[in-house]
Design an enzyme around this catalytic site. Structure first.
Site, PDB file in Angstrom:
ATOM      1  N   PRO A  12       0.781  -1.229   0.000  1.00 55.49           N
ATOM      2  CA  PRO A  12       0.000   0.000   0.000  1.00 55.49           C
ATOM      3  C   PRO A  12       0.818   1.287   0.000  1.00 55.49           C
ATOM      4  CG  PRO A  12      -0.149  -1.142   2.119  1.00 55.49           C
ATOM      5  CD  PRO A  12       0.490  -2.082   1.148  1.00 55.49           C
ATOM      6  N   ASN A  13       0.331   2.227  -0.769  1.00 54.28           N
ATOM      7  CA  ASN A  13       0.864   3.589  -0.891  1.00 54.28           C
ATOM      8  C   ASN A  13       2.139   3.689  -1.727  1.00 54.28           C
ATOM      9  OD1 ASN A  13      -1.175   4.763   0.879  1.00 54.28           O
ATOM     10  ND2 ASN A  13      -0.143   3.661   2.512  1.00 54.28           N
ATOM     11  N   ARG A  20       5.296  10.820  -2.714  1.00 52.85           N
ATOM     12  CA  ARG A  20       4.957  10.512  -1.318  1.00 52.85           C
ATOM     13  C   ARG A  20       6.173  10.737  -0.420  1.00 52.85           C
ATOM     14  NH1 ARG A  20       4.795   4.469   1.250  1.00 52.85           N
ATOM     15  NH2 ARG A  20       3.986   5.094   3.272  1.00 52.85           N
ATOM     16  N   TYR A  25      11.196   8.640   1.267  1.00 45.76           N
ATOM     17  CA  TYR A  25      11.196   7.563   0.275  1.00 45.76           C
ATOM     18  C   TYR A  25      11.890   7.916  -1.037  1.00 45.76           C
ATOM     19  CZ  TYR A  25       7.881   5.585   3.574  1.00 45.76           C
ATOM     20  OH  TYR A  25       7.299   5.093   4.720  1.00 45.76           O
ATOM     21  N   ASN A  76       8.016  -5.595  -1.077  1.00 46.25           N
ATOM     22  CA  ASN A  76       8.000  -4.496  -0.123  1.00 46.25           C
ATOM     23  C   ASN A  76       6.558  -4.450   0.382  1.00 46.25           C
ATOM     24  OD1 ASN A  76       7.913  -2.180   1.371  1.00 46.25           O
ATOM     25  ND2 ASN A  76       9.043  -0.925  -0.108  1.00 46.25           N
ATOM     26  N   ALA A  79       3.251  -0.848   4.779  1.00 47.74           N
ATOM     27  CA  ALA A  79       2.701  -0.844   6.143  1.00 47.74           C
ATOM     28  C   ALA A  79       2.255  -2.238   6.595  1.00 47.74           C
ATOM     29  CB  ALA A  79       1.537   0.141   6.225  1.00 47.74           C
ATOM     30  N   GLU A 100      12.908  -9.387   1.046  1.00 49.90           N
ATOM     31  CA  GLU A 100      12.082  -8.285   1.581  1.00 49.90           C
ATOM     32  C   GLU A 100      12.842  -6.971   1.450  1.00 49.90           C
ATOM     33  OE1 GLU A 100      11.243  -8.728   5.740  1.00 49.90           O
ATOM     34  OE2 GLU A 100      10.088  -6.864   5.867  1.00 49.90           O
ATOM     35  N   HIS A 102      12.792  -2.691   1.977  1.00 48.99           N
ATOM     36  CA  HIS A 102      12.229  -1.428   2.465  1.00 48.99           C
ATOM     37  C   HIS A 102      13.118  -0.302   1.970  1.00 48.99           C
ATOM     38  CE1 HIS A 102       9.427  -3.482   5.084  1.00 48.99           C
ATOM     39  NE2 HIS A 102      10.419  -4.299   5.384  1.00 48.99           N
ATOM     40  N   ARG A 109      13.426   4.332  12.404  1.00 52.00           N
ATOM     41  CA  ARG A 109      12.194   5.132  12.407  1.00 52.00           C
ATOM     42  C   ARG A 109      11.355   4.815  13.652  1.00 52.00           C
ATOM     43  NH1 ARG A 109       9.445   4.806   6.738  1.00 52.00           N
ATOM     44  NH2 ARG A 109       8.312   6.567   7.644  1.00 52.00           N
TER      45      ARG A 109
HETATM   46  C1  DQA Z   1       8.356   0.952   3.777  1.00 50.34           C
HETATM   47  C2  DQA Z   1       8.422   1.199   5.296  1.00 50.34           C
HETATM   48  C3  DQA Z   1       7.061   0.990   5.949  1.00 50.34           C
HETATM   49  O1  DQA Z   1       7.155   1.207   7.346  1.00 50.34           O
HETATM   50  C4  DQA Z   1       6.050   1.956   5.370  1.00 50.34           C
HETATM   51  O2  DQA Z   1       4.780   1.717   5.923  1.00 50.34           O
HETATM   52  C5  DQA Z   1       6.016   1.955   3.894  1.00 50.34           C
HETATM   53  C6  DQA Z   1       7.253   1.771   3.126  1.00 50.34           C
HETATM   54  C7  DQA Z   1       9.676   1.305   3.080  1.00 50.34           C
HETATM   55  O3  DQA Z   1       9.821   0.939   1.901  1.00 50.34           O
HETATM   56  O4  DQA Z   1      10.540   1.964   3.656  1.00 50.34           O
HETATM   57  O5  DQA Z   1       4.968   2.171   3.303  1.00 50.34           O
HETATM   58  O6  DQA Z   1       8.107  -0.433   3.568  1.00 50.34           O
END
Ligand code: DQA
Length: 147
Positions: A12-13, A20, A25, A76, A79, A100, A102, A109
């Site tokens: 998501p997002n 964003r 990011y 990835n 959240a 995985e 990020h 964080r």
């Molecule tokens: C994320 C880190 C997560 O905590 C966050 O909710 C994201 C992106 C990252 O790529 O740093 O949406 O996975």
């Protein structure tokens, strides 16, 4: 030779990457990341199926489909990393190598981002390397899968 395909799964997002919270990011878009992953994978003789969804069940379904259609998964979970037992269980069920990714360093964080359910299932985890983390994930899976 049969085609070997990686599933590149973004949660998501992440469709909003580029605009964003660029201070967290970066300014690279998801389309740019997907194109780069496809390019690096191609050099390793691998195809890529890119899926992004804001919905947990859609991500679970994509993982299930990968069971017979892909040879490895780059994810990835965004959240959902911090909340989803369903995604972790789906990954556990398909028995494919999992990388995985990020973009940000989740450990530097907020406390709630420090734990990822997916990390217990992943064969490798990269956090904080920005878009390069996705390329590292491809290299890892290509090495793990062999020629
Ligand atoms: C994320 C880190 C997560 O905590 C966050 O909710 C994201 C992106 C990252 O790529 O740093 O949406 O996975």
């Amino acid at each position: 030779m049969t085609e070997r395909r990686l599933l590149l799964l973004n949660g998501p997002n992440l469709n909003l990457l580029g605009t964003r919270q660029p201070e967290v990011y970066g300014s690279t878009t998801l389309a740019e990341i997907e194109a780069k992953v496809a390019e690096v994978a191609k050099d390793a003789g691998l195809q890529v199926r890119a899926v992004q969804s804001n919905h947990e069940g859609v991500l679970v379904d994509a993982i299930h489909a990968a069971r017979t259609e892909c040879v490895g998964i780059i994810i990835n979970p965004a959240a959902y990393s911090h909340t989803s037992v369903a995604i972790a269980d789906a990954l556990r069920s398909v028995g494919l190598p999992v990388a995985e990714v990020h973009l940000s360093n989740i450990h530097a964080r907020e406390e709630f981002r420090h734990h990822s359910y997916v990390s217990a299932v992943a064969d490798m985890v990269v956090a904080g390397a920005g878009p390069l983390g996705y390329e590292m994930a491809v290299q890892f899976l290509a090495d793990r899968l062999g020629p």
